[in-house]
Enzyme design. Structure first.
Site, PDB file in Angstrom:
ATOM      1  CG  PHE A  41      -1.863   1.142   1.300  1.00 55.82           C
ATOM      2  CD1 PHE A  41      -3.085   1.101   0.660  1.00 55.82           C
ATOM      3  CD2 PHE A  41      -1.527   2.299   1.993  1.00 55.82           C
ATOM      4  CE1 PHE A  41      -3.964   2.176   0.707  1.00 55.82           C
ATOM      5  CE2 PHE A  41      -2.389   3.381   2.043  1.00 55.82           C
ATOM      6  CZ  PHE A  41      -3.620   3.311   1.390  1.00 55.82           C
ATOM      7  CB  SER A  87     -33.358  19.205  15.458  1.00 60.77           C
ATOM      8  OG  SER A  87     -34.478  19.935  15.847  1.00 60.77           O
ATOM      9  CG  LEU A  88     -34.453  13.526  14.463  1.00 57.64           C
ATOM     10  CD1 LEU A  88     -33.613  12.326  14.838  1.00 57.64           C
ATOM     11  CD2 LEU A  88     -35.575  13.101  13.530  1.00 57.64           C
ATOM     12  CD  GLU A 117     -31.285   5.396  10.191  1.00 58.27           C
ATOM     13  OE1 GLU A 117     -30.623   6.368  10.586  1.00 58.27           O
ATOM     14  OE2 GLU A 117     -31.936   5.395   9.150  1.00 58.27           O
ATOM     15  CE  LYS A 119     -31.018  12.068  18.568  1.00 58.24           C
ATOM     16  NZ  LYS A 119     -29.806  12.786  18.906  1.00 58.24           N
ATOM     17  CG  ASP A 121     -23.599  11.928  21.848  1.00 59.45           C
ATOM     18  OD1 ASP A 121     -23.980  12.998  21.350  1.00 59.45           O
ATOM     19  OD2 ASP A 121     -23.240  11.818  23.030  1.00 59.45           O
ATOM     20  CE1 TYR A 283     -28.719  12.063   9.541  1.00 63.49           C
ATOM     21  CE2 TYR A 283     -27.039  11.332  11.082  1.00 63.49           C
ATOM     22  CZ  TYR A 283     -27.802  12.352  10.538  1.00 63.49           C
ATOM     23  OH  TYR A 283     -27.654  13.624  10.973  1.00 63.49           O
ATOM     24  CE  LYS A 370     -31.737  12.863  23.840  1.00 59.15           C
ATOM     25  NZ  LYS A 370     -30.603  13.661  23.502  1.00 59.15           N
ATOM     26  CB  CYS A 464       1.821  17.457  47.967  1.00 63.89           C
ATOM     27  SG  CYS A 464       2.051  15.809  47.263  1.00 63.89           S
ATOM     28  CB  CYS A 467       5.924  15.303  49.333  1.00 59.41           C
ATOM     29  SG  CYS A 467       5.451  16.703  48.306  1.00 59.41           S
ATOM     30  CB  CYS A 482       2.742  18.418  44.247  1.00 56.48           C
ATOM     31  SG  CYS A 482       4.212  18.230  45.265  1.00 56.48           S
ATOM     32  CB  CYS A 488       6.649  14.947  45.159  1.00 56.90           C
ATOM     33  SG  CYS A 488       4.971  14.367  45.400  1.00 56.90           S
TER      34      CYS A 488
HETATM   35  S1  IVH Z   1     -31.930  11.634  10.930  1.00 57.21           S
HETATM   36  C1  IVH Z   1     -34.561  15.636  10.283  1.00 57.21           C
HETATM   37  N1  IVH Z   1     -30.567   9.673  11.910  1.00 57.21           N
HETATM   38  O1  IVH Z   1     -29.621  13.631  15.710  1.00 57.21           O
HETATM   39  C2  IVH Z   1     -33.404  15.143  11.015  1.00 57.21           C
HETATM   40  N2  IVH Z   1     -30.206  11.830  12.847  1.00 57.21           N
HETATM   41  O2  IVH Z   1     -31.853  15.996  16.431  1.00 57.21           O
HETATM   42  C3  IVH Z   1     -32.952  13.868  10.429  1.00 57.21           C
HETATM   43  N3  IVH Z   1     -28.495  11.882  14.585  1.00 57.21           N
HETATM   44  O3  IVH Z   1     -29.017  16.576  13.968  1.00 57.21           O
HETATM   45  C4  IVH Z   1     -31.861  13.315  11.197  1.00 57.21           C
HETATM   46  N4  IVH Z   1     -28.013   9.751  14.533  1.00 57.21           N
HETATM   47  O4  IVH Z   1     -27.147  14.925  14.039  1.00 57.21           O
HETATM   48  C5  IVH Z   1     -30.817  10.982  11.986  1.00 57.21           C
HETATM   49  N5  IVH Z   1     -29.415   7.801  12.657  1.00 57.21           N
HETATM   50  C6  IVH Z   1     -29.667   9.116  12.719  1.00 57.21           C
HETATM   51  C7  IVH Z   1     -28.980   9.950  13.628  1.00 57.21           C
HETATM   52  C8  IVH Z   1     -29.295  11.321  13.651  1.00 57.21           C
HETATM   53  C9  IVH Z   1     -27.739  10.914  15.098  1.00 57.21           C
HETATM   54  C10 IVH Z   1     -28.477  13.302  15.014  1.00 57.21           C
HETATM   55  C11 IVH Z   1     -28.381  14.275  13.886  1.00 57.21           C
HETATM   56  C12 IVH Z   1     -29.452  15.267  14.086  1.00 57.21           C
HETATM   57  C13 IVH Z   1     -29.934  14.975  15.465  1.00 57.21           C
HETATM   58  C14 IVH Z   1     -31.430  15.116  15.510  1.00 57.21           C
END
Ligand code: IVH
Length: 734
Positions: A41, A87-88, A117, A119, A121, A283, A370, A464, A467, A482, A488
């Site tokens: 490689f 956001s969700l 799926e 979620k 972090d 995703y 969650k 400390c 010591c 320290c 020490c």
């Molecule tokens: S779908 C309309 N899928 O969660 C939003 N989000 O508050 C569609 N996240 O900002 C998002 N894993 O950063 C989706 N499997 C997943 C996820 C995911 C993490 C995060 C994403 C988003 C936040 C939703």
């Protein structure tokens, strides 16, 4: 024999190499398959680097050499998202999930499916592809517009620069669906020391698995313009390693992988981002004229386009199956490479998603469940104050043992005085311990209703604990220290443990207990004393016999041939980890030059910043440190680079010089070294420096701003034209 390549030949070769290397990278990073040895490689990569250097205008936008980064972004441009990044909606309750299910049914009837799926972090990212090329990578920002972090994102190897990737070889086992779980990278891996090889590729040897999906074959029509979204993250493993390294060099620890990933993405120098080994799970796919009708299908197909999709997703026929999925992952999630704080539940069919639509904030076709962070109540029994190698004090809470997410928790770090203050905890308090998406438990609060009367606030120690020296707290730093460095005991012991470790002097047979005994019996006071230890002294120690005593003496003697960079790291200078030690060794060649370097000279060195420079200046100001170095020199330790000897393995002393018989012409201006320094390096490695280019010349070492006539002459003669980086690569020891 070197012959002159025509532009056409070079173009073909560059194309071929780019595709081949991208393919191997894809196989490795997406599917954990290594079809090629590290060596092979690296050879391919070297060829490509060389050709791109000779024909820079032929370098492709998806060149794997882009993965090393190097772009400096002073300010990130703001870019408007084509589709807002919503956001969700979140819930922690099954009841609310059932409400969601009922709302969906009311709108689209009973004929629909879910896809569940994990979620992840991490940090949300939008990746835009035009005509198959990654054009823009944009953060979520406020959902309407985000930051353009394309240069940084290009260093993340699991994100294809080109989609779909070109596929020079047919798939091994073209089945659909079911992807192998990525291997825990770095296991049994020769390069898994946290440093990144040239292109961040760390091969895990020998793993063979079948990949899913025919690469190329069966791939749906990839639209000319599309967007994928996903989560960028730093794996827990990489994060822990990074923190271990920081602890080792006395840096403050990073709080968690998500913030670290987020901070990394905003770094100005993309080559540092490259070293941080970020990863990405995709995703979602969006765009016009998408070839698929369901989310399920896109998750199946995206890997064939080169994207990494977590294989944890599952189609669920109804809400009960969703609830089962949630249960299944409640504990399993801790085995994932990234923190998982919940489950995302999506309607599978795109048309049904469209009908359900979205509010201003979030789609109505998806919801996040969650997991409550596992939490328990327990009692704070006491606080230990640990003293590290650098004198840094870490408070650690001793807890009444309590079971949390399947493991017994007895201790939790309190990090520093500020954290104790923030939590407001007192000894004997009932406190809350939590285990969230990550694995390490943390104290999150206190149950004030259970506080016993008359219990006083915790007063942070002033001396400390070992010591008795009054502690210091440097301005702008949260940690107490320290300052009694030389006497020490835990600091002395910590320094010796640091000195002997594998990446440093690599002395076998010297564990923490033996060090303790040697210190107690006054046989050693510092690392230099190790080199004066006698067999007769060791044989009298507990658990020592003839063989172990001899082995230890031999281990100590063998360590004398350890390379300069490892020795420099072993000294334990604050903020000088192994990577910094390598940079300093390569730049200054020997300890005297380094010791004499001024602050200004030090910060001139690439990647050496203010903190490291200050720490070095302070270290070399100390008479005691200089005396220690003198003693170590006397015992024969290598305080200078000797690149011609491959001393690492202890073999090959007197091995052939790496550049023996090779001739070089140096021309232009260089980034890391002066021309004099480069000359010196060539000579040290057995090469010869010539002043003019001729047919006999082996290499032209070309820097910036070199004369075009010289360059042309070298090209006409078919001379190997190499960059500073190539050269450093050539003289790197194996
Ligand atoms: S779908 C309309 N899928 O969660 C939003 N989000 O508050 C569609 N996240 O900002 C998002 N894993 O950063 C989706 N499997 C997943 C996820 C995911 C993490 C995060 C994403 C988003 C936040 C939703």
């Amino acid at each position: 024999m070197h012959y002159l390549m025509t532009k056409e030949e070079a173009k073909n070769k560059i194309e071929h190499l780019t595709e081949k290397i991208n393919h191997y990278n894809h196989q490795y990073y997406q599917h954990s398959i290594s079809d090629i040895s590290d060596y092979e490689f690296d050879q391919l990569l070297k060829q490509l680097i060389k050709l791109e250097h000779e024909f820079p205008y032929l370098k492709r936008q998806d060149s794997p050499t882009l993965r090393v980064g190097g772009t400096i972004t002073k300010e990130f441009d703001t870019i408007k998202h084509k589709y807002p990044m919503l956001s969700l909606d979140n819930t922690y309750s099954e009841e609310e999930l059932k409400d969601f299910d009922n709302r969906v049914k009311k709108n689209i009837g009973n004929d629909f499916e879910y896809v569940c799926e994990l979620k992840f972090d991490g940090v949300a990212i939008s990746l835009n592809y035009e005509k198959g090329m990654l054009t823009k990578a944009v953060t979520r920002g406020d959902g309407i517009q985000g930051d353009d972090i394309t240069a940084n994102v290009k260093t993340i190897i699991s994100i294809p620069l080109k989609s779909p990737p070109l596929t020079p070889s047919p798939p091994k086992s073209p089945q659909r669906g079911d992807f192998p779980t990525p291997l825990p990278k770095g296991k049994g891996d020769s390069k898994s020391d946290g440093k990144v090889p040239p292109l961040g590729r760390t091969m895990s040897s020998g793993h063979r698995a079948s990949i899913a999906g025919g690469r190329g074959a069966g791939r749906g029509a990839v639209p000319s313009s599309f967007e994928v979204r996903g989560e960028l993250f730093m794996s827990t493993k990489v994060f822990n390693k990074l923190n271990e390294e920081r602890e080792e060099i006395g840096e403050t620890l990073l709080a968690n992988p998500r913030n670290t990933a987020s901070g990394t993405l905003k770094m100005q120098d993309s080559s540092i981002v490259a070293k941080r080994k970020l990863d990405c799970f995709i995703y979602s796919l969006s765009g016009e004229n998408l070839p698929y009708k369901t989310h399920e299908k896109s998750l199946e197909e995206l890997p064939k386009w080169g994207f990494k999709v977590s294989d944890a997703w599952q189609k669920c026929k109804n809400i009960n199956e969703v609830l089962e999925y949630i249960k299944k992952w409640e504990t399993k999630r801790f085995d994932q490479p990234v923190g998982i704080d919940g489950i995302v539940i999506k309607i599978n069919n795109f048309e049904q998603q469209r009908i359900l639509g979205a509010t201003a904030k979030s789609p109505r076709w998806a919801i996040a469940y969650k997991y409550k962070a596992e939490s328990a109540n327990t009692k704070l029994l006491s606080i230990d104050f640990q003293v590290g190698r650098t004198g840094a004090i870490t408070p650690v809470a001793n807890l009444q043992p309590v079971t949390l997410a399947g493991t017994v928790v007895k201790r939790a770090s309190l990090h520093n005085a500020n954290e104790i203050e923030r939590l407001g905890i007192r000894i004997s308090d009932t406190i809350y311990v939590e285990k969230g998406g990550e694995i390490i438990p943390k104290i999150t609060g206190v149950d004030l209703s259970k506080r016993l009367p008359g219990i006083k606030k915790i007063e942070y120690i002033k001396k400390c604990p070992v010591c008795g020296t009054p502690l210091k707290r440097k301005e702008e730093e949260v940690i107490h220290y320290c300052p009694n460095e030389s006497a020490c005991p835990p600091q002395i012991k910590g320094r010796i443990e640091h000195f002997i470790q594998r990446k440093a002097m690599n002395i076998d047979g010297l564990g923490p207990e033996t060090i303790e005994q040697l210190l107690e019996k006054d046989l050693i006071k510092d690392v230099a004393d190790l080199y004066e230890l006698k067999y007769e002294q060791l044989i009298n120690l507990e658990r020592f016999a003839e063989k172990s005593a001899l082995n230890l003496i031999e281990g100590i003697q063998n360590s004398k041939i350890v390379d300069f960079e490892n020795l420099l790291f072993a000294l334990g200078i604050r903020f000088v980890g192994i990577t910094v030690a390598e940079i300093l060794a390569a730049h200054f060649n020997n300890i005297d030059a380094l010791a004499q370097a001024s602050y200004e000279q030090l910060i001139e060195v690439p990647e050496i910043g203010d903190k490291i420079a200050q720490s070095l200046v302070e270290y070399f100001k100390s008479k005691k440190k200089l005396q220690l170095i003198e003693r170590l020199k006397k015992y024969g330790l290598k305080f200078a680079l000797t690149p011609n000897l491959s001393a690492k393995s202890g073999e090959g002393v007197g091995a052939p010089l790496l550049l023996k018989g090779k001739t070089f012409v140096i021309s232009g201006v260089f980034e890391s070294f002066s021309r004099e320094e480069l000359k010196e390096k060539i000579k040290n490695n057995g090469g010869k420096v010539l002043s003019s280019i001729s047919a006999k010349l082996d290499y032209l070492l070309a820097g910036n701003k070199m004369g075009p006539a010289k360059l042309q002459k070298a090209k006409n003669l078919g001379t190997n034209i190499i960059s500073e980086k190539d050269f450093l690569y050539m003289i790197k020891k194996g």
